[in-house]
Write a protein that holds these residues in place. Structure first.
Motif, PDB file in Angstrom:
ATOM      1  N   PHE A  10      -1.088  -2.175   0.570  1.00  0.00           N
ATOM      2  CA  PHE A  10      -1.384  -3.434  -0.086  1.00  0.00           C
ATOM      3  C   PHE A  10      -2.888  -3.619  -0.240  1.00  0.00           C
ATOM      4  O   PHE A  10      -3.671  -3.191   0.609  1.00  0.00           O
ATOM      5  CB  PHE A  10      -0.797  -4.606   0.727  1.00  0.00           C
ATOM      6  CG  PHE A  10       0.698  -4.573   0.830  1.00  0.00           C
ATOM      7  CD1 PHE A  10       1.491  -5.186  -0.122  1.00  0.00           C
ATOM      8  CD2 PHE A  10       1.313  -3.895   1.872  1.00  0.00           C
ATOM      9  CE1 PHE A  10       2.879  -5.142  -0.036  1.00  0.00           C
ATOM     10  CE2 PHE A  10       2.702  -3.848   1.975  1.00  0.00           C
ATOM     11  CZ  PHE A  10       3.479  -4.470   1.010  1.00  0.00           C
ATOM     12  N   ARG A  12      -5.666  -6.623  -0.613  1.00  0.00           N
ATOM     13  CA  ARG A  12      -5.692  -8.052  -0.307  1.00  0.00           C
ATOM     14  C   ARG A  12      -7.093  -8.615  -0.458  1.00  0.00           C
ATOM     15  O   ARG A  12      -8.061  -8.081   0.066  1.00  0.00           O
ATOM     16  CB  ARG A  12      -5.191  -8.305   1.120  1.00  0.00           C
ATOM     17  CG  ARG A  12      -5.112  -9.795   1.483  1.00  0.00           C
ATOM     18  CD  ARG A  12      -4.253 -10.020   2.693  1.00  0.00           C
ATOM     19  NE  ARG A  12      -4.792  -9.361   3.882  1.00  0.00           N
ATOM     20  CZ  ARG A  12      -4.059  -8.998   4.929  1.00  0.00           C
ATOM     21  NH1 ARG A  12      -2.751  -9.176   4.909  1.00  0.00           N
ATOM     22  NH2 ARG A  12      -4.628  -8.429   5.976  1.00  0.00           N
ATOM     23  N   THR A  17      -2.446 -10.928  -2.499  1.00  0.00           N
ATOM     24  CA  THR A  17      -2.021  -9.589  -2.061  1.00  0.00           C
ATOM     25  C   THR A  17      -1.128  -8.945  -3.105  1.00  0.00           C
ATOM     26  O   THR A  17      -0.324  -9.619  -3.752  1.00  0.00           O
ATOM     27  CB  THR A  17      -1.261  -9.672  -0.716  1.00  0.00           C
ATOM     28  OG1 THR A  17      -2.071 -10.338   0.248  1.00  0.00           O
ATOM     29  CG2 THR A  17      -0.921  -8.281  -0.202  1.00  0.00           C
ATOM     30  N   ARG A  91      -2.121   0.141   6.468  1.00  0.00           N
ATOM     31  CA  ARG A  91      -1.203  -0.295   5.422  1.00  0.00           C
ATOM     32  C   ARG A  91      -1.828  -1.283   4.443  1.00  0.00           C
ATOM     33  O   ARG A  91      -1.218  -1.621   3.432  1.00  0.00           O
ATOM     34  CB  ARG A  91       0.032  -0.949   6.055  1.00  0.00           C
ATOM     35  CG  ARG A  91       0.913   0.017   6.813  1.00  0.00           C
ATOM     36  CD  ARG A  91       1.606   0.971   5.868  1.00  0.00           C
ATOM     37  NE  ARG A  91       2.504   0.268   4.933  1.00  0.00           N
ATOM     38  CZ  ARG A  91       2.925   0.771   3.789  1.00  0.00           C
ATOM     39  NH1 ARG A  91       2.520   1.972   3.400  1.00  0.00           N
ATOM     40  NH2 ARG A  91       3.738   0.092   3.001  1.00  0.00           N
ATOM     41  N   THR A  92      -3.049  -1.779   4.719  1.00  0.00           N
ATOM     42  CA  THR A  92      -3.647  -2.802   3.857  1.00  0.00           C
ATOM     43  C   THR A  92      -5.130  -2.526   3.641  1.00  0.00           C
ATOM     44  O   THR A  92      -5.865  -2.243   4.595  1.00  0.00           O
ATOM     45  CB  THR A  92      -3.493  -4.207   4.479  1.00  0.00           C
ATOM     46  OG1 THR A  92      -2.107  -4.478   4.692  1.00  0.00           O
ATOM     47  CG2 THR A  92      -4.083  -5.275   3.564  1.00  0.00           C
ATOM     48  N   GLU A  94      -8.136  -4.437   2.992  1.00  0.00           N
ATOM     49  CA  GLU A  94      -8.667  -5.801   3.031  1.00  0.00           C
ATOM     50  C   GLU A  94     -10.081  -5.789   2.467  1.00  0.00           C
ATOM     51  O   GLU A  94     -10.961  -5.084   2.968  1.00  0.00           O
ATOM     52  CB  GLU A  94      -8.698  -6.320   4.471  1.00  0.00           C
ATOM     53  CG  GLU A  94      -9.283  -7.692   4.627  1.00  0.00           C
ATOM     54  CD  GLU A  94      -8.288  -8.791   4.274  1.00  0.00           C
ATOM     55  OE1 GLU A  94      -8.707  -9.763   3.626  1.00  0.00           O
ATOM     56  OE2 GLU A  94      -7.106  -8.649   4.650  1.00  0.00           O
TER      57      GLU A  94
END
Length: 314
Positions: A10, A12, A17, A91-92, A94
C-alpha cells in the motif's frame, strides 16, 4: 507481457491509502551474457552449496542465515525470527516528507521502479497522491522493504504512474575527501576557460538516450558472429595515448575539431521516418542464434550491426 511485480502493498499519504505494485524499470536481460565452461570438455560449470569443512553438498532446507562474530563463530538467524522484526514498510510505503529534486545527491540513487495501482480499486486515491506530488513539483520520500532490507524510496510522477527510486543510506556512501584531498590546486587562466567554454557551446545539446549505442555490446555481437562463421580472430592494435605538452595548443585544436564535428553532424542528420523498426522475436538476440525449431542461419546473415542501431526485444 509485463514483468512480475517485485513488491505489492500500500501507498499511504496521511489517511489516503491505495494498493500499489512495484515493477523493475530497468533490465539487463537483453545484454549478452556468458556461461562458464570446462575448457577440456566444453560442459557448463555447475555451482554447488557445500559445507566448507566436510565438502558435502547441503540441501536448501538445511541452510540458514548466520552472522559472523569472529572466525568460525556465527549467530544463526532463522527465517521466522526475521519475520518477527517485520517493519511497517514491509507492506506499506508511508510518505514521510516532500523535498526538492535538487536536494537529492546523485550518489544516493540506486535503481528505479515503476509504481502503479494494484488491481481495479484505489485508482482515485493513487491519482490524488500522484497529482499532488506533480502539482507541488516535489519528490515524495518514503520507506519500503525489498529483499529483506528497508530502503528509502523517492517517488516522482511519470505519465499516469509513479517512478520510485531506491536511495542509499549515508553509511553506504563513501566520503569524497579521501579521494580528492591529493588533487593539486591549479589556477586556470581566463583564456583557457574561454576556449573550453567555446568547445562546450559547440557540443551543447539535449540528452537523448536514443543517440547512444552500446559499442561494446555491438562488438560482442560481431565477435560471436565471426566465431560462428569460423573466422580467425586477430587482435587489433590498441590506440596509444598522447602526452599533452601545451594545454593551450590542445584547447585551440579541440575548438577546431569540435566545430568540424558539429558541421558534419548538421549535414548528416538523417530525417526521421514514421516506420518503426522490426522487433526481434522474444528471447532472441538479434543476428545471433536462430529461433528454436528453425534451420541455422547461413553465414551471410551474420553481418555486423549498423552503427547506432538499437537492439530491441519483443
Amino acid at each position: 507481457m509485463a514483468p512480475r511485480a517485485n513488491w505489492k502493498g500500500f501507498l499511504r499519504l496521511s489517511l489516503v491509502t491505495c494498493p500499489v505494485a512495484l515493477y523493475p524499470a530497468t533490465s539487463d536481460s537483453e545484454k549478452i551474457s556468458f556461461n562458464q565452461l570446462n575448457r577440456q570438455t566444453g560442459h557448463r560449470i555447475k555451482y554447488l552449496k557445500v559445507d566448507a569443512n566436510t565438502g558435502d553438498e547441503v540441501p536448501n532446507e538445511d541452510i540458514v542465515k548466520g552472522y559472523q562474530l569472529e572466525k568460525d563463530q556465527f549467530i544463526e538467524v532463522t527465517k521466522e525470527e526475521l519475520e518477527e522484526i517485520a517493519l511497517e514498510s514491509t507492506r506499506t510505503i508511508e510518505i514521510d516528507e516532500f523535498v526538492d529534486r535538487s536536494d537529492i545527491d546523485p550518489r544516493y540513487l540506486i535503481r528505479p521502479y515503476y509504481v502503479r495501482p494494484d488491481g481495479k480499486v484505489g485508482h482515485d486515491a493513487f491519482a490524488v497522491i500522484r497529482e499532488t506530488i506533480r502539482e507541488m513539483d516535489k519528490v515524495a520520500i518514503g520507506r519500503v522493504v525489498l529483499t529483506n532490507r528497508e530502503h528509502i524510496i523517492a517517488l516522482e510522477p511519470m505519465d499516469k504512474g509513479l517512478v520510485g527510486t531506491l536511495l542509499r543510506y549515508p553509511y553506504e556512501v563513501r566520503s569524497e575527501q579521501e579521494y580528492f584531498d591529493e588533487i593539486q590546486d591549479v589556477k586556470v587562466t581566463k583564456d583557457m576557460l574561454d576556449l573550453a567554454r567555446h568547445i562546450v557551446n559547440q557540443k551543447a545539446g539535449r540528452f537523448d538516450p536514443e543517440k547512444f549505442e552500446d559499442h561494446y555490446e555491438t562488438a560482442l555481437v560481431d565477435l560471436i558472429n565471426q566465431k560462428r562463421a569460423g573466422k580467425t580472430i586477430r587482435p587489433k592494435e590498441r590506440p596509444k595515448g598522447e602526452n599533452v605538452v601545451d594545454l593551450m595548443q590542445a584547447l585551440r585544436k579541440s575548438v577546431g575539431i569540435a566545430a568540424a564535428e558539429a558541421k558534419i553532424e548538421t549535414k548528416a542528420a538523417p530525417k526521421k521516418t514514421a516506420k518503426k523498426p522490426r522487433k526481434a522475436a522474444a528471447g532472441q538476440k538479434e543476428m545471433l542464434m536462430p529461433i528454436a525449431g528453425k534451420k541455422p542461419v547461413k553465414e551471410t546473415a551474420a553481418k555486423k550491426p549498423a552503427a547506432g542501431r538499437q537492439r530491441k526485444s519483443a
